[in-house]
Design an enzyme around this catalytic site. Structure first.
Site, PDB file in Angstrom:
ATOM      1  N   GLU A 142      42.453  47.026  22.161  1.00 30.45           N
ATOM      2  CA  GLU A 142      43.802  47.469  22.505  1.00 30.45           C
ATOM      3  C   GLU A 142      44.738  47.137  21.360  1.00 30.45           C
ATOM      4  OE1 GLU A 142      47.928  46.792  24.140  1.00 30.45           O
ATOM      5  OE2 GLU A 142      46.646  45.526  22.930  1.00 30.45           O
ATOM      6  N   CYS A 166      41.908  47.755  28.371  1.00 30.28           N
ATOM      7  CA  CYS A 166      40.793  46.794  28.515  1.00 30.28           C
ATOM      8  C   CYS A 166      39.467  47.468  28.864  1.00 30.28           C
ATOM      9  CB  CYS A 166      41.146  45.753  29.569  1.00 30.28           C
ATOM     10  SG  CYS A 166      42.734  44.999  29.276  1.00 30.28           S
ATOM     11  N   HIS A 226      36.687  42.269  35.109  1.00 34.46           N
ATOM     12  CA  HIS A 226      37.673  42.159  34.033  1.00 34.46           C
ATOM     13  C   HIS A 226      38.672  41.102  34.496  1.00 34.46           C
ATOM     14  CE1 HIS A 226      40.915  42.698  31.345  1.00 34.46           C
ATOM     15  NE2 HIS A 226      41.708  43.232  32.262  1.00 34.46           N
TER      16      HIS A 226
HETATM   17  N1  CAA Z   1      51.422  26.603  43.141  1.00 31.50           N
HETATM   18  C1  CAA Z   1      50.392  27.459  43.327  1.00 31.50           C
HETATM   19  N2  CAA Z   1      50.525  28.811  43.246  1.00 31.50           N
HETATM   20  C2  CAA Z   1      51.745  29.301  42.912  1.00 31.50           C
HETATM   21  C3  CAA Z   1      52.849  28.457  42.669  1.00 31.50           C
HETATM   22  C4  CAA Z   1      52.647  27.035  42.802  1.00 31.50           C
HETATM   23  N3  CAA Z   1      53.651  26.181  42.585  1.00 31.50           N
HETATM   24  N4  CAA Z   1      53.911  29.228  42.378  1.00 31.50           N
HETATM   25  C5  CAA Z   1      53.492  30.524  42.411  1.00 31.50           C
HETATM   26  N5  CAA Z   1      52.175  30.563  42.730  1.00 31.50           N
HETATM   27  C6  CAA Z   1      51.310  31.722  42.867  1.00 31.50           C
HETATM   28  C7  CAA Z   1      51.962  32.894  43.590  1.00 31.50           C
HETATM   29  O1  CAA Z   1      51.926  32.723  44.991  1.00 31.50           O
HETATM   30  C8  CAA Z   1      51.091  34.028  43.097  1.00 31.50           C
HETATM   31  O2  CAA Z   1      49.871  34.021  43.808  1.00 31.50           O
HETATM   32  P1  CAA Z   1      49.319  35.362  44.520  1.00 31.50           P
HETATM   33  O3  CAA Z   1      49.328  36.411  43.456  1.00 31.50           O
HETATM   34  O4  CAA Z   1      47.980  35.000  44.969  1.00 31.50           O
HETATM   35  O5  CAA Z   1      50.296  35.670  45.572  1.00 31.50           O
HETATM   36  C9  CAA Z   1      50.740  33.624  41.650  1.00 31.50           C
HETATM   37  O6  CAA Z   1      51.051  32.230  41.568  1.00 31.50           O
HETATM   38  C10 CAA Z   1      51.543  34.365  40.627  1.00 31.50           C
HETATM   39  O7  CAA Z   1      52.894  34.285  40.992  1.00 31.50           O
HETATM   40  P2  CAA Z   1      53.854  35.534  40.804  1.00 31.50           P
HETATM   41  O8  CAA Z   1      53.231  36.756  41.393  1.00 31.50           O
HETATM   42  O9  CAA Z   1      55.223  35.151  41.242  1.00 31.50           O
HETATM   43  O10 CAA Z   1      53.815  35.616  39.215  1.00 31.50           O
HETATM   44  P3  CAA Z   1      54.640  36.517  38.246  1.00 31.50           P
HETATM   45  O11 CAA Z   1      55.266  37.675  38.949  1.00 31.50           O
HETATM   46  O12 CAA Z   1      55.553  35.641  37.456  1.00 31.50           O
HETATM   47  O13 CAA Z   1      53.538  37.045  37.221  1.00 31.50           O
HETATM   48  C11 CAA Z   1      51.763  38.575  36.790  1.00 31.50           C
HETATM   49  C12 CAA Z   1      52.225  37.337  37.552  1.00 31.50           C
HETATM   50  C13 CAA Z   1      52.396  39.815  37.428  1.00 31.50           C
HETATM   51  C14 CAA Z   1      50.244  38.660  36.832  1.00 31.50           C
HETATM   52  C15 CAA Z   1      52.248  38.467  35.309  1.00 31.50           C
HETATM   53  O14 CAA Z   1      51.667  37.342  34.717  1.00 31.50           O
HETATM   54  C16 CAA Z   1      51.914  39.691  34.475  1.00 31.50           C
HETATM   55  O15 CAA Z   1      52.640  40.673  34.479  1.00 31.50           O
HETATM   56  N6  CAA Z   1      50.784  39.641  33.706  1.00 31.50           N
HETATM   57  C17 CAA Z   1      50.342  40.736  32.858  1.00 31.50           C
HETATM   58  C18 CAA Z   1      49.783  41.899  33.647  1.00 31.50           C
HETATM   59  C19 CAA Z   1      48.437  41.620  34.272  1.00 31.50           C
HETATM   60  O16 CAA Z   1      47.723  40.716  33.874  1.00 31.50           O
HETATM   61  N7  CAA Z   1      48.082  42.430  35.253  1.00 31.50           N
HETATM   62  C20 CAA Z   1      46.758  42.333  35.873  1.00 31.50           C
HETATM   63  C21 CAA Z   1      46.209  43.660  36.292  1.00 31.50           C
HETATM   64  S1  CAA Z   1      46.281  44.833  34.948  1.00 31.50           S
HETATM   65  C22 CAA Z   1      44.896  44.511  34.010  1.00 31.50           C
HETATM   66  O17 CAA Z   1      43.986  43.891  34.463  1.00 31.50           O
HETATM   67  C23 CAA Z   1      44.850  45.012  32.620  1.00 31.50           C
HETATM   68  C24 CAA Z   1      45.184  43.917  31.685  1.00 31.50           C
HETATM   69  O18 CAA Z   1      44.329  43.179  31.222  1.00 31.50           O
HETATM   70  C25 CAA Z   1      46.603  43.699  31.336  1.00 31.50           C
END
Ligand code: CAA
Length: 390
Positions: free
Chosen positions: A79, A111, A233
């Site tokens: 990528e 990916c 993945h």
């Molecule tokens: N203790 C334990 N868990 C906690 C916590 C705490 N104190 N605080 C939050 N969490 C948990 C939440 O409950 C949540 O768990 P669930 O998803 O099981 O509900 C987890 O931590 C993440 O919290 P948020 O959803 O609030 O996190 P976020 O919105 O800040 O970001 C994300 C998460 C959307 C994955 C972000 O990191 C992101 O955008 N990442 C890049 C995109 C990505 O990886 N997407 C994956 C699918 S796409 C793909 O696979 C292709 C690729 O490689 C990019």
């Protein structure tokens, strides 16, 4: 004829940041990153490592002279390729001193690139049974400092030799795949950081898994009971688990226990490296194969590939007799054990370092990078690479 993974190697840069420290620096509960996201350490690429060097270092470890002679196709999935014209595969071909009578190309679909490369390699070997194909999966995942994607960055590469009569995993022919034109994650040509709709990407990942899994089941007549493990993945290690959980009820209690236990083992390396985009699935496979000593030859392993944008595929392989003898477990253990931790400010400084875009000349300190193959500088808009063993 059996065709599949004959060799598998991995390389990650020698620097990492601890996710607990990153969380504290971002005013986030550390458990969010270590449990909610499921990441412990994030690999950081110094300026002397780019997707080309990471891939070349991953391949260096596994190729012998016979491979170098027999490889007549290099397919580089990425990528984060470094050039809009010249393929990263050509650079690696040169750095490794492969047989010149080879094809070298680069494949892109987020990916999913390396999975497309493996399927293409399989077709090539089916037509040319004496050939070997070098598949490279290499990326540096960048979302930006202080972004919601930051905790899911990483850097590293997996190198695979695909051949007839493979020593590790014979790939089966049944496969299910899916394309849908969506905007969950993308990176315009002018940006060195990805754009992402995080929640949407999570939803689509799971939806794609469910669709290709159902399609695979109807094509193959197989179900969860037929799988020793399913590798995913892993953009972060919690992601695959979310997808797996949506189908677990299709299996018995025993199936569920086995699949969840093997899932956890398959995430160990990724948990300590971060997202390496197209190599992530294969790093997860490597983690499973190297860290679960009880896997039996003849077992079937499922592989779910997802490349945002989006293309997904579910395919499978059968473990080959004595496959463990052909893994590089000690080398990878040493790779992990000898890494250096950097502080968050140090990581931020490394992250912001960029290569010149005005044609000026720079020279990098390659002595501070233990990798054999490094980016040593730039001149006249050309990247200069060095193989310290040459
Ligand atoms: N203790 C334990 N868990 C906690 C916590 C705490 N104190 N605080 C939050 N969490 C948990 C939440 O409950 C949540 O768990 P669930 O998803 O099981 O509900 C987890 O931590 C993440 O919290 P948020 O959803 O609030 O996190 P976020 O919105 O800040 O970001 C994300 C998460 C959307 C994955 C972000 O990191 C992101 O955008 N990442 C890049 C995109 C990505 O990886 N997407 C994956 C699918 S796409 C793909 O696979 C292709 C690729 O490689 C990019």
């Amino acid at each position: 004829m059996n065709i599949g993974i004959d060799k598998i190697g991995f390389y990650a840069p020698h620097l990492y940041v601890d996710m607990n420290n990153l969380a504290l620096a971002r005013n986030v509960e550390p458990a969010k990153f270590t449990i909610g996201i499921g990441q412990e350490k994030m690999s950081i690429a110094p300026i002397t490592q780019d997707p080309v060097t990471l891939a070349a270092n991953a391949a260096l470890e596994i190729l012998d002279e016979q491979d170098k002679e027999k490889i007549d196709f290099v397919i580089f999935g990425t990528e984060s390729g470094i050039d809009n014209s010249k393929s990263a595969g050509v650079y690696v071909h040169g750095l490794l001193g492969l047989n010149p009578h080879a094809r070298s190309v680069e494949l892109k679909q987020a990916c999913y690139g390396a999975t497309a490369a493996i399927q293409m390699a399989k077709g090539h070997v089916a037509l040319n049974p004496e050939s070997k194909v070098l598949v490279l999966a290499s990326d540096i995942a960048r979302y930006g400092l202080n972004t919601s994607g930051e905790s899911t960055q990483g850097a590293g590469a997996v190198a695979l030799v695909i051949s007839a009569d493979p020593k590790i995993l014979a790939l089966e022919d049944k496969s299910a795949y899916l394309t849908d034109d969506i905007m969950d994650f993308w990176r315009p040509i002018y940006s060195d950081k990805a754009f992402v709709d995080g929640k949407f990407s999570n939803e689509q990942y799971i939806l794609f898994f469910q669709k290709v899994w159902e399609s695979y089941k109807s094509k193959s007549g197989l179900g969860l009971a037929d799988f020793e493990a399913i590798c995913y993945h892993l953009p972060y290690t919690k992601m695959g688990l979310k997808a797996l959980r949506t189908v677990l009820e299709q299996g018995t209690e025993k199936d569920q226990e086995r699949l969840v236990e093997n899932y956890q083992i398959s995430t160990t390396y990724n948990r300590n490296v971060g997202n390496i985009y197209t190599g992530s699935l294969y790093l997860s496979l490597l983690s499973l194969l190297e860290l679960n000593e009880n896997l039996q030859a003849g077992s079937r392993i499922g592989l779910f590939s997802y490349g945002s944008g989006a293309v997904g595929e579910f395919f499978t392989g059968i473990l080959q007799p004595n496959y463990r003898e052909h893994l590089h477990v000690d080398y990878h253990k040493q790779l992990f054990d000898t890494r250096t931790e950097v502080s968050v400010p140090e990581y931020e400084e490394i992250f912001e370092k960029t290569l010149p875009i005005d044609g000026s000349t720079v020279e990098f300190d390659i002595d501070s990078d233990p990798a054999t193959i490094c980016l040593s500088g730039m001149k006249d808009n050309m990247r200069l690479y060095i193989n310290k063993h040459n």
